[in-house]
Motif scaffolding. Structure first.
Motif, PDB file in Angstrom:
ATOM      1  N   GLY A  62       0.786  -1.221   0.000  1.00 65.60           N
ATOM      2  CA  GLY A  62       0.000   0.000   0.000  1.00 65.60           C
ATOM      3  C   GLY A  62       0.817   1.269   0.000  1.00 65.60           C
ATOM      4  N   ARG A  63       2.090   1.174  -0.318  1.00 63.77           N
ATOM      5  CA  ARG A  63       2.946   2.353  -0.350  1.00 63.77           C
ATOM      6  C   ARG A  63       2.798   3.084  -1.683  1.00 63.77           C
ATOM      7  N   CYS A  64       3.009   4.382  -1.647  1.00 67.74           N
ATOM      8  CA  CYS A  64       2.874   5.218  -2.841  1.00 67.74           C
ATOM      9  C   CYS A  64       4.037   4.950  -3.796  1.00 67.74           C
ATOM     10  N   ILE A  65       3.716   4.500  -4.996  1.00 68.58           N
ATOM     11  CA  ILE A  65       4.758   4.178  -5.969  1.00 68.58           C
ATOM     12  C   ILE A  65       5.470   5.442  -6.436  1.00 68.58           C
ATOM     13  N   LEU A  66       4.733   6.512  -6.658  1.00 60.92           N
ATOM     14  CA  LEU A  66       5.357   7.759  -7.105  1.00 60.92           C
ATOM     15  C   LEU A  66       6.357   8.271  -6.076  1.00 60.92           C
ATOM     16  N   SER A  67       5.994   8.222  -4.812  1.00 59.35           N
ATOM     17  CA  SER A  67       6.912   8.678  -3.768  1.00 59.35           C
ATOM     18  C   SER A  67       8.160   7.811  -3.721  1.00 59.35           C
ATOM     19  N   ARG A  68       7.998   6.515  -3.912  1.00 59.05           N
ATOM     20  CA  ARG A  68       9.154   5.617  -3.873  1.00 59.05           C
ATOM     21  C   ARG A  68      10.048   5.808  -5.098  1.00 59.05           C
ATOM     22  N   VAL A  69       9.436   6.128  -6.239  1.00 58.96           N
ATOM     23  CA  VAL A  69      10.242   6.423  -7.427  1.00 58.96           C
ATOM     24  C   VAL A  69      11.053   7.703  -7.215  1.00 58.96           C
ATOM     25  N   ILE A  70      10.413   8.704  -6.603  1.00 56.38           N
ATOM     26  CA  ILE A  70      11.115   9.969  -6.345  1.00 56.38           C
ATOM     27  C   ILE A  70      12.260   9.762  -5.365  1.00 56.38           C
ATOM     28  N   TYR A  71      12.011   9.059  -4.262  1.00 54.08           N
ATOM     29  CA  TYR A  71      13.070   8.797  -3.295  1.00 54.08           C
ATOM     30  C   TYR A  71      14.115   7.832  -3.858  1.00 54.08           C
ATOM     31  N   GLY A  72      13.715   7.007  -4.817  1.00 55.42           N
ATOM     32  CA  GLY A  72      14.672   6.083  -5.417  1.00 55.42           C
ATOM     33  C   GLY A  72      15.739   6.757  -6.238  1.00 55.42           C
ATOM     34  N   ILE A  73      15.523   8.039  -6.582  1.00 54.43           N
ATOM     35  CA  ILE A  73      16.546   8.785  -7.318  1.00 54.43           C
ATOM     36  C   ILE A  73      17.823   8.903  -6.493  1.00 54.43           C
ATOM     37  N   ARG A  74      17.669   9.011  -5.190  1.00 59.37           N
ATOM     38  CA  ARG A  74      18.846   9.244  -4.344  1.00 59.37           C
ATOM     39  C   ARG A  74      19.846   8.085  -4.403  1.00 59.37           C
ATOM     40  N   PRO A  75      19.467   6.850  -4.077  1.00 62.87           N
ATOM     41  CA  PRO A  75      20.455   5.774  -4.182  1.00 62.87           C
ATOM     42  C   PRO A  75      20.775   5.389  -5.619  1.00 62.87           C
ATOM     43  N   SER A  76      19.796   5.500  -6.522  1.00 66.54           N
ATOM     44  CA  SER A  76      19.997   5.045  -7.892  1.00 66.54           C
ATOM     45  C   SER A  76      20.811   6.019  -8.727  1.00 66.54           C
ATOM     46  N   VAL A  77      20.765   7.310  -8.401  1.00 66.84           N
ATOM     47  CA  VAL A  77      21.454   8.308  -9.216  1.00 66.84           C
ATOM     48  C   VAL A  77      22.418   9.148  -8.383  1.00 66.84           C
ATOM     49  N   LEU A  78      21.923   9.779  -7.317  1.00 70.77           N
ATOM     50  CA  LEU A  78      22.761  10.702  -6.557  1.00 70.77           C
ATOM     51  C   LEU A  78      23.914   9.988  -5.873  1.00 70.77           C
ATOM     52  N   TRP A  79      23.646   8.871  -5.212  1.00 74.49           N
ATOM     53  CA  TRP A  79      24.724   8.152  -4.536  1.00 74.49           C
ATOM     54  C   TRP A  79      25.683   7.538  -5.541  1.00 74.49           C
ATOM     55  N   VAL A  80      25.150   7.073  -6.656  1.00 74.18           N
ATOM     56  CA  VAL A  80      26.014   6.540  -7.710  1.00 74.18           C
ATOM     57  C   VAL A  80      26.903   7.642  -8.271  1.00 74.18           C
ATOM     58  N   MET A  81      26.345   8.843  -8.428  1.00 66.05           N
ATOM     59  CA  MET A  81      27.144   9.970  -8.905  1.00 66.05           C
ATOM     60  C   MET A  81      28.248  10.331  -7.908  1.00 66.05           C
ATOM     61  N   GLY A  82      27.947  10.210  -6.611  1.00 60.71           N
ATOM     62  CA  GLY A  82      28.988  10.453  -5.613  1.00 60.71           C
ATOM     63  C   GLY A  82      30.114   9.446  -5.715  1.00 60.71           C
ATOM     64  N   ALA A  83      29.773   8.155  -5.871  1.00 64.92           N
ATOM     65  CA  ALA A  83      30.809   7.132  -6.025  1.00 64.92           C
ATOM     66  C   ALA A  83      31.591   7.342  -7.313  1.00 64.92           C
ATOM     67  N   LEU A  84      30.900   7.740  -8.372  1.00 64.70           N
ATOM     68  CA  LEU A  84      31.582   8.007  -9.638  1.00 64.70           C
ATOM     69  C   LEU A  84      32.550   9.179  -9.494  1.00 64.70           C
ATOM     70  N   SER A  85      32.149  10.215  -8.758  1.00 71.48           N
ATOM     71  CA  SER A  85      33.017  11.378  -8.565  1.00 71.48           C
ATOM     72  C   SER A  85      34.304  10.988  -7.848  1.00 71.48           C
ATOM     73  N   VAL A  86      34.172  10.136  -6.829  1.00 75.85           N
ATOM     74  CA  VAL A  86      35.368   9.688  -6.106  1.00 75.85           C
ATOM     75  C   VAL A  86      36.266   8.862  -7.033  1.00 75.85           C
ATOM     76  N   SER A  87      35.669   7.985  -7.831  1.00 75.43           N
ATOM     77  CA  SER A  87      36.448   7.156  -8.758  1.00 75.43           C
ATOM     78  C   SER A  87      37.160   8.010  -9.797  1.00 75.43           C
ATOM     79  N   VAL A  88      36.436   8.984 -10.357  1.00 75.48           N
ATOM     80  CA  VAL A  88      37.035   9.850 -11.373  1.00 75.48           C
ATOM     81  C   VAL A  88      38.139  10.708 -10.759  1.00 75.48           C
ATOM     82  N   ALA A  89      37.918  11.227  -9.555  1.00 78.11           N
ATOM     83  CA  ALA A  89      38.934  12.057  -8.905  1.00 78.11           C
ATOM     84  C   ALA A  89      40.204  11.256  -8.643  1.00 78.11           C
ATOM     85  N   LEU A  90      40.045  10.035  -8.127  1.00 83.67           N
ATOM     86  CA  LEU A  90      41.216   9.193  -7.864  1.00 83.67           C
ATOM     87  C   LEU A  90      41.908   8.790  -9.158  1.00 83.67           C
ATOM     88  N   GLY A  91      41.104   8.385 -10.159  1.00 80.09           N
ATOM     89  CA  GLY A  91      41.690   8.003 -11.438  1.00 80.09           C
ATOM     90  C   GLY A  91      42.352   9.173 -12.135  1.00 80.09           C
TER      91      GLY A  91
END
Length: 293
Positions: A62-91
């Motif tokens: 019974g959870r709101c799918i739209l809300s979960r899609v919106i919050y899913g941006i954080r681990p799926s995109v924002l956190w991935v972008m943070g890990a990518l930034s660290v990898s690119v900076a080190l590389g």
């Protein structure tokens, strides 16, 4: 400025950039945009259809799918972008040093890259998850440890194209420090290549993190993540396929946006690619205009 002007002329690149910025903005403002808490359970709304209160309906709890899609941006995109930034900076740091100084430093860095690149990313990620436990943090850490070598090798190749340029030799002759030369002369000309590498890797990392979450190795309930949402909906994929539609389309749209934007940067950097693309389009148009008896 020329690079930005060429990218601005590509309508697909502009559309991709708008999608990327919109997704990043929505993810950053998720607590203020989301219509409902993403982990709010209401069994009375179990598998409820779309309504004015729940635009994309509700899931098996019974959870709101739209809300979960919106919050899913954080681990799926924002956190991935943070890990990518660290990898690119080190590389980038190691690639700049190896391509500029060369010698023993270059040999050591490249041998480390050879060792890291000899292991498949998926296998090493699964090994780290087996040792450190499941969780998005461990997967992102594995990405950082594995992908920096790929970035370092590519950036090192780019740096070697400019390290022997006349203006770099002149700066050395005038007594300019190596750090200043790298910052003032080498880094600016390699930034476009770094942007291409980072943007092209972003799409694949989003697909990878979603894949691991779909297998249950990434972020854990009750947190929202696109891959985990697909996993939760696969049990009713034939009776309620719309539950997989929103997270699936979100993954496809964001990954395609990053890939198209990466292609646009490559074309802007190399006008020959744009000429070849226009030539292929001309051949296709001419082929369509040909009439056969």
């Amino acid at each position: 400025m020329r690079l930005l002007g060429r990218i601005a002329q590509d309508k697909l690149a502009v559309a991709s950039l708008i999608i990327i910025m919109l997704v990043l903005g929505v993810g950053a403002l998720a607590p203020y945009i989301s219509p409902h808490p993403p982990d709010q359970v209401d069994m009375n709304l179990r598998y409820a259809g779309a309504s004015w209160s729940y635009w994309l309906g509700n899931d098996h709890l019974g959870r709101c799918i739209l809300s979960r899609v919106i919050y899913g941006i954080r681990p799926s995109v924002l956190w991935v972008m943070g890990a990518l930034s660290v990898s690119v900076a080190l590389g980038a740091l190691l690639g700049l040093a190896a391509g500029y100084f060369r010698g023993k430093l270059d040999a050591i860095v490249m041998r480390l890259c050879d060792v890291m690149l000899s292991f498949p990313v998926y296998v090493m990620t699964l090994a780290m998850v087996g040792i450190m436990g499941v969780g998005l943090t461990n997967i992102l850490l594995a990405f950082v440890l594995m992908k920096w070598a790929w970035f370092a090798r590519i950036i090192r190749t780019s740096v070697m194209q400019y390290a022997d340029a006349d203006y770099v030799k002149y700066s050395k002759a005038t007594g300019m420090s190596h750090v200043r030369i790298l910052y003032k002369h080498i880094l600016p000309v390699t930034l476009p290549d770094i942007a291409v590498v980072a943007s092209s890797a972003m799409g694949s990392m989003i697909l990878q993190i979603s894949g691991f979450s779909f297998l249950g190795l990434g972020i854990q309930a009750p947190h929202a993540e696109w891959g985990m949402m697909l996993n939760e909906a696969r049990g009713v994929m034939f009776t309620k396929p719309e539950l997989m539609l929103a997270p699936g389309l979100a993954i496809i749209a964001v990954a395609m946006a990053f890939n198209f934007f990466s292609d646009a940067i490559q074309v802007a950097l190399d006008p020959k690619l744009a000429s070849s693309r226009q030539a292929r389009m001309g051949v296709r148009i001419a082929a369509k205009e040909v009439t056969y008896p």
